[in-house]
Design a protein around this motif. Sequence first.
Motif, PDB file in Angstrom:
ATOM      1  N   ASP A   4       0.854  -1.190   0.000  1.00 40.49           N
ATOM      2  CA  ASP A   4       0.000   0.000   0.000  1.00 40.49           C
ATOM      3  C   ASP A   4       0.887   1.237   0.000  1.00 40.49           C
ATOM      4  O   ASP A   4       1.733   1.410   0.894  1.00 40.49           O
ATOM      5  N   LEU A   5       0.706   2.088  -1.020  1.00 40.29           N
ATOM      6  CA  LEU A   5       1.489   3.314  -1.174  1.00 40.29           C
ATOM      7  C   LEU A   5       0.599   4.519  -0.901  1.00 40.29           C
ATOM      8  O   LEU A   5      -0.376   4.752  -1.617  1.00 40.29           O
ATOM      9  N   TYR A   6       0.922   5.254   0.124  1.00 41.44           N
ATOM     10  CA  TYR A   6       0.196   6.468   0.504  1.00 41.44           C
ATOM     11  C   TYR A   6       1.013   7.657   0.009  1.00 41.44           C
ATOM     12  O   TYR A   6       2.132   7.897   0.488  1.00 41.44           O
ATOM     13  N   THR A   7       0.451   8.409  -0.934  1.00 40.11           N
ATOM     14  CA  THR A   7       1.293   9.367  -1.640  1.00 40.11           C
ATOM     15  C   THR A   7       0.471  10.444  -2.328  1.00 40.11           C
ATOM     16  O   THR A   7      -0.756  10.463  -2.256  1.00 40.11           O
ATOM     17  N   TRP A   8       1.177  11.334  -3.010  1.00 39.09           N
ATOM     18  CA  TRP A   8       0.577  12.397  -3.814  1.00 39.09           C
ATOM     19  C   TRP A   8       1.528  12.691  -4.958  1.00 39.09           C
ATOM     20  O   TRP A   8       2.665  12.202  -4.975  1.00 39.09           O
ATOM     21  N   ASN A   9       1.077  13.481  -5.921  1.00 38.62           N
ATOM     22  CA  ASN A   9       1.866  13.736  -7.129  1.00 38.62           C
ATOM     23  C   ASN A   9       2.932  14.799  -6.865  1.00 38.62           C
ATOM     24  O   ASN A   9       2.828  15.941  -7.308  1.00 38.62           O
ATOM     25  N   PRO A  54       5.791  10.418   0.958  1.00 37.24           N
ATOM     26  CA  PRO A  54       5.031   9.170   0.894  1.00 37.24           C
ATOM     27  C   PRO A  54       5.260   8.310   2.139  1.00 37.24           C
ATOM     28  O   PRO A  54       6.156   8.566   2.939  1.00 37.24           O
ATOM     29  N   ALA A  55       4.432   7.283   2.229  1.00 39.45           N
ATOM     30  CA  ALA A  55       4.616   6.228   3.219  1.00 39.45           C
ATOM     31  C   ALA A  55       4.096   4.939   2.592  1.00 39.45           C
ATOM     32  O   ALA A  55       3.287   4.980   1.661  1.00 39.45           O
ATOM     33  N   ILE A  56       4.583   3.821   3.076  1.00 39.79           N
ATOM     34  CA  ILE A  56       4.091   2.536   2.568  1.00 39.79           C
ATOM     35  C   ILE A  56       3.735   1.630   3.730  1.00 39.79           C
ATOM     36  O   ILE A  56       4.229   1.795   4.851  1.00 39.79           O
ATOM     37  N   VAL A  57       2.874   0.674   3.429  1.00 35.52           N
ATOM     38  CA  VAL A  57       2.615  -0.445   4.333  1.00 35.52           C
ATOM     39  C   VAL A  57       2.847  -1.717   3.522  1.00 35.52           C
ATOM     40  O   VAL A  57       2.206  -1.923   2.486  1.00 35.52           O
ATOM     41  N   ASP A  58       3.787  -2.524   3.982  1.00 38.16           N
ATOM     42  CA  ASP A  58       4.084  -3.795   3.329  1.00 38.16           C
ATOM     43  C   ASP A  58       3.528  -4.911   4.200  1.00 38.16           C
ATOM     44  O   ASP A  58       4.013  -5.140   5.310  1.00 38.16           O
ATOM     45  N   VAL A  67       4.629  -4.148   7.972  1.00 36.44           N
ATOM     46  CA  VAL A  67       5.480  -3.057   8.436  1.00 36.44           C
ATOM     47  C   VAL A  67       5.083  -1.780   7.705  1.00 36.44           C
ATOM     48  O   VAL A  67       4.725  -1.823   6.523  1.00 36.44           O
ATOM     49  N   SER A  68       5.098  -0.659   8.406  1.00 36.42           N
ATOM     50  CA  SER A  68       4.867   0.640   7.780  1.00 36.42           C
ATOM     51  C   SER A  68       6.174   1.414   7.803  1.00 36.42           C
ATOM     52  O   SER A  68       6.945   1.319   8.756  1.00 36.42           O
ATOM     53  N   ILE A  69       6.416   2.176   6.732  1.00 36.57           N
ATOM     54  CA  ILE A  69       7.659   2.919   6.597  1.00 36.57           C
ATOM     55  C   ILE A  69       7.343   4.300   6.059  1.00 36.57           C
ATOM     56  O   ILE A  69       6.594   4.436   5.093  1.00 36.57           O
ATOM     57  N   PHE A  70       7.913   5.328   6.676  1.00 40.89           N
ATOM     58  CA  PHE A  70       7.777   6.693   6.172  1.00 40.89           C
ATOM     59  C   PHE A  70       9.158   7.228   5.841  1.00 40.89           C
ATOM     60  O   PHE A  70      10.171   6.610   6.178  1.00 40.89           O
ATOM     61  N   GLU A  71       9.217   8.374   5.155  1.00 39.60           N
ATOM     62  CA  GLU A  71      10.421   9.019   4.618  1.00 39.60           C
ATOM     63  C   GLU A  71      10.867   8.289   3.352  1.00 39.60           C
ATOM     64  O   GLU A  71      11.184   7.095   3.384  1.00 39.60           O
ATOM     65  N   SER A  72      10.904   9.035   2.246  1.00 48.14           N
ATOM     66  CA  SER A  72      11.150   8.426   0.942  1.00 48.14           C
ATOM     67  C   SER A  72      12.508   7.726   0.864  1.00 48.14           C
ATOM     68  O   SER A  72      12.626   6.659   0.252  1.00 48.14           O
TER      69      SER A  72
END
Length: 208
Positions: A4-9, A54-58, A67-72
């Motif tokens: 899951d990618l939480y992001t914007w353009n 962005p942030a992701i959840v793998d 796991v969730s990770i923030f900072e590109s």
Amino acid sequence: MTIDLYTWNTPNGRKISIALEEMGLPYKVHPINISRDEQFAPDFLRISPNNKIPAIVDPDGPHGKPVSIFESGAILLYLGEKTGKFLPRDLGERIPVLEWLMWQMGGFGPMPGQVHHFIALENEQDRRYGLERFMKETRRLYAVLDRRLEGREFVADKISVADFAILGWAWRHERHKVALADFPNVKRWYATMMARPGVTKGFEVKLG
């Protein structure tokens, strides 16, 4: 499993969509509209405590646990470790990747970002001061990159997560008021990167 990618353009957001495409990882985009302050929502705060995309959840993280990770930059390093792609195992080869990734995170992002801010100001005095200060530094950073790419195809010789990180911001060179023709090695590298199918898909995917 789908990441899951939480992001914007934004440049930082595009770094991760490019990396995911280049690494061949399945992912689902969850747009976080930063113009509407969606990055401050409690649900997103649990994933990204700094309220930044962005942030992701793998769901298939270390030891098979989510796991969730923030900072590109951290995300790029994680994805490189996870896939074994674009992040050398050999320490000697990894060092320049880390150097140029940190160079981007510490300078070639914050400085052009200030240019973005001051260009939009209506107060001419503030605008002129900001652009004079930060455009000079932005151009210096382009020159540093240009020297690094002389005789090299990629910043760490082989393509790596550092190239993805830098490309996210070089993508906005027109907004930085920088002509790539002034930096021929950057121009050549940029054309090479933008011609890659994974990079093309990473820029085409709708992030918001």
